[in-house]
Design a protein around this motif. Structure first.
Motif, PDB file in Angstrom:
ATOM      1  N   ASP A  16       0.813  -1.210   0.000  1.00  0.00           N
ATOM      2  CA  ASP A  16       0.000   0.000   0.000  1.00  0.00           C
ATOM      3  C   ASP A  16       0.847   1.262   0.000  1.00  0.00           C
ATOM      4  OD1 ASP A  16      -2.368  -1.397   0.114  1.00  0.00           O
ATOM      5  OD2 ASP A  16      -2.506  -1.331   2.297  1.00  0.00           O
ATOM      6  N   PHE A  17       0.223   2.378  -0.429  1.00  0.00           N
ATOM      7  CA  PHE A  17       0.744   3.679  -0.038  1.00  0.00           C
ATOM      8  C   PHE A  17       0.488   3.817   1.458  1.00  0.00           C
ATOM      9  CE2 PHE A  17      -0.310   4.943  -4.583  1.00  0.00           C
ATOM     10  CZ  PHE A  17       1.016   4.925  -4.982  1.00  0.00           C
ATOM     11  N   GLU A  18       1.355   4.534   2.154  1.00  0.00           N
ATOM     12  CA  GLU A  18       1.252   4.603   3.608  1.00  0.00           C
ATOM     13  C   GLU A  18       0.233   5.656   4.042  1.00  0.00           C
ATOM     14  OE1 GLU A  18       2.651   2.227   5.005  1.00  0.00           O
ATOM     15  OE2 GLU A  18       3.862   1.647   3.296  1.00  0.00           O
ATOM     16  N   LEU A  19      -0.398   5.389   5.187  1.00  0.00           N
ATOM     17  CA  LEU A  19      -1.305   6.336   5.822  1.00  0.00           C
ATOM     18  C   LEU A  19      -0.505   7.083   6.877  1.00  0.00           C
ATOM     19  CD1 LEU A  19      -4.310   7.256   5.970  1.00  0.00           C
ATOM     20  CD2 LEU A  19      -4.571   5.641   7.864  1.00  0.00           C
ATOM     21  N   ALA A 194      -2.631   0.575  13.070  1.00  0.00           N
ATOM     22  CA  ALA A 194      -1.536  -0.242  12.532  1.00  0.00           C
ATOM     23  C   ALA A 194      -0.893   0.428  11.325  1.00  0.00           C
ATOM     24  CB  ALA A 194      -2.058  -1.627  12.148  1.00  0.00           C
ATOM     25  N   ARG A 195      -1.705   1.052  10.481  1.00  0.00           N
ATOM     26  CA  ARG A 195      -1.177   1.726   9.293  1.00  0.00           C
ATOM     27  C   ARG A 195      -0.352   2.959   9.677  1.00  0.00           C
ATOM     28  NH1 ARG A 195      -3.719   0.245   4.405  1.00  0.00           N
ATOM     29  NH2 ARG A 195      -5.245  -1.405   4.705  1.00  0.00           N
ATOM     30  N   LEU A 196      -0.807   3.710  10.676  1.00  0.00           N
ATOM     31  CA  LEU A 196      -0.060   4.885  11.122  1.00  0.00           C
ATOM     32  C   LEU A 196       1.274   4.488  11.736  1.00  0.00           C
ATOM     33  CD1 LEU A 196      -2.964   6.966  12.707  1.00  0.00           C
ATOM     34  CD2 LEU A 196      -1.723   7.509  10.610  1.00  0.00           C
ATOM     35  N   VAL A 197       1.257   3.417  12.534  1.00  0.00           N
ATOM     36  CA  VAL A 197       2.495   2.934  13.162  1.00  0.00           C
ATOM     37  C   VAL A 197       3.478   2.467  12.090  1.00  0.00           C
ATOM     38  CG1 VAL A 197       3.468   1.099  14.594  1.00  0.00           C
ATOM     39  CG2 VAL A 197       1.456   2.350  15.375  1.00  0.00           C
ATOM     40  N   ARG A 198       2.977   1.726  11.117  1.00  0.00           N
ATOM     41  CA  ARG A 198       3.851   1.223  10.056  1.00  0.00           C
ATOM     42  C   ARG A 198       4.443   2.369   9.239  1.00  0.00           C
ATOM     43  NH1 ARG A 198       3.348  -0.717   4.504  1.00  0.00           N
ATOM     44  NH2 ARG A 198       4.764  -2.485   4.169  1.00  0.00           N
ATOM     45  N   ALA A 213       6.585  -3.376  14.576  1.00  0.00           N
ATOM     46  CA  ALA A 213       5.553  -2.641  13.845  1.00  0.00           C
ATOM     47  C   ALA A 213       5.035  -3.428  12.646  1.00  0.00           C
ATOM     48  CB  ALA A 213       6.096  -1.287  13.391  1.00  0.00           C
ATOM     49  N   GLU A 214       5.953  -4.043  11.886  1.00  0.00           N
ATOM     50  CA  GLU A 214       5.540  -4.797  10.696  1.00  0.00           C
ATOM     51  C   GLU A 214       4.692  -6.016  11.051  1.00  0.00           C
ATOM     52  OE1 GLU A 214       5.714  -5.145   6.383  1.00  0.00           O
ATOM     53  OE2 GLU A 214       6.317  -3.562   7.757  1.00  0.00           O
TER      54      GLU A 214
END
Length: 334
Positions: A16-19, A194-198, A213-214
């Motif tokens: 994905d593109f990151e959030l 989870a997306r923000l942490v990643r 995190a992953e």
């Protein structure tokens, strides 16, 4: 200072593109995503298809004719709603060879961002004959070619494959659906977290690196997919997901997708068997699709360098690979 090993893990390609933040607030781009048609937002592409199928069931439809080359998740709402189904041929250029069946529905997939070559004929047939055309534009919802929805053809998609969206699917049936359940609300917020942490973990501007995190992100991703698979007709969409969909800059995402395709095409320079060799102005591609023998071996080698390539798709058990050899070949090599 970022350690060399941490830098390696942060240099990830694919996925994905990151959030990086929560883009709250519905923007004026809603029409851009839904083809200037009224419709209904649901929890996923599966649920959006379920809305269409319930709409057609109320009109006497009991059978769905499906392309042999498809994602197995499409079968889930069909089975859940008790409809019968059959498959039709898809050739190596992804063209559909559907035989219309009176009173049935025919599903047409627009693969990887390109309009299916059989679209014009099937739309004409649906207008003149007594079957309903369902167009799956999930791979193509950012593409700029014409989508039309009439009394005999319907459209659904999910933006989840194109951006950092935890949930969401849309269809061109305008109806009332249930509110989001507490369980899916919880999953939506966990997915956002989870997306923000990643995203923070992959950002080299932040010196602190969390090796957990992953795995956390992947665990939540699996949890979300398992829930959607187990509840394909659970339709309510949490508000946080709808606001992220409305707040993302889809024009920028479309531009980046096209730029990525062109970059890969130029770098590979004809050294691989590309499914598409040109990028029309109207197409926003899902990715750069290649067909390759010993695919899994190549994916493992790329993954060792933090380059992650999805496959589309593992052939569902319900599809006869001998009868639909072209679909089987696509499934094994793309």
């Amino acid at each position: 200072m970022i350690k060399q090993k941490e830098l390696f893990y942060r240099q990830t390609i694919g996925g994905d593109f990151e959030l990086q933040s929560i883009p709250l607030g519905l923007s004026g781009q809603d029409v851009f995503q839904t083809y200037d048609m009224s419709g209904t937002w649901a929890s996923s592409g599966r649920a959006a298809l379920a809305v269409i199928l319930q709409h057609l069931t109320n009109r006497g439809v009991t059978h769905v004719h499906l392309p042999a080359y498809l994602c197995s998740s499409i079968l889930l709402p069909i089975k859940e709603l008790g409809l019968t189904y059959s498959f039709y041929r898809v050739d190596h250029e992804l063209a559909a060879y559907s035989e219309s069946m009176e009173g049935s529905a025919v599903l047409l997939i627009h693969y990887f961002g390109w309009q299916n070559k059989s679209t014009a004929q099937l739309r004409q047939d649906a207008a003149n004959e007594s079957f309903h055309l369902i167009e799956d534009t999930t791979h193509a919802f950012l593409s700029d070619w014409h989508i039309s929805s009439g009394h005999s053809n319907l459209v659904f998609m999910t933006p989840r494959k194109f951006g950092p969206v935890p949930l969401g699917g849309w269809c061109s049936v305008d109806t009332e659906i249930e509110s989001a359940s507490n369980e899916i609300e919880s999953l939506a917020w966990k997915s956002v977290a989870a997306r923000l942490v990643r995203a923070r973990n992959l950002d080299q501007q932040f010196p602190q690196f969390d090796k957990e995190a992953e795995p956390f992100y992947l665990r939540i991703l699996d949890e979300m997919e398992m829930f959607l698979d187990q509840h394909p007709t659970c339709m309510g969409l949490p508000q946080i997901a709808l606001e992220i969909i409305g707040g993302l800059d889809w024009n920028d995402i479309a531009d980046r997708r096209r730029a990525n395709w062109v970059c890969l095409h130029d770098l590979l320079n004809g050294q691989v068997d590309s499914l598409f060799t040109t990028l029309p102005d109207s197409v926003v591609p899902l990715g750069y699709v290649i067909c390759v023998q010993e695919r899994e071996r190549l994916r493992e080698r790329l993954a060792a360098h933090r380059i992650f390539c999805p496959i589309h798709w593992t052939l569902p058990d319900e599809v006869d690979s001998d009868k639909f050899s072209e679909a089987a070949s696509l499934s094994e090599t793309c």
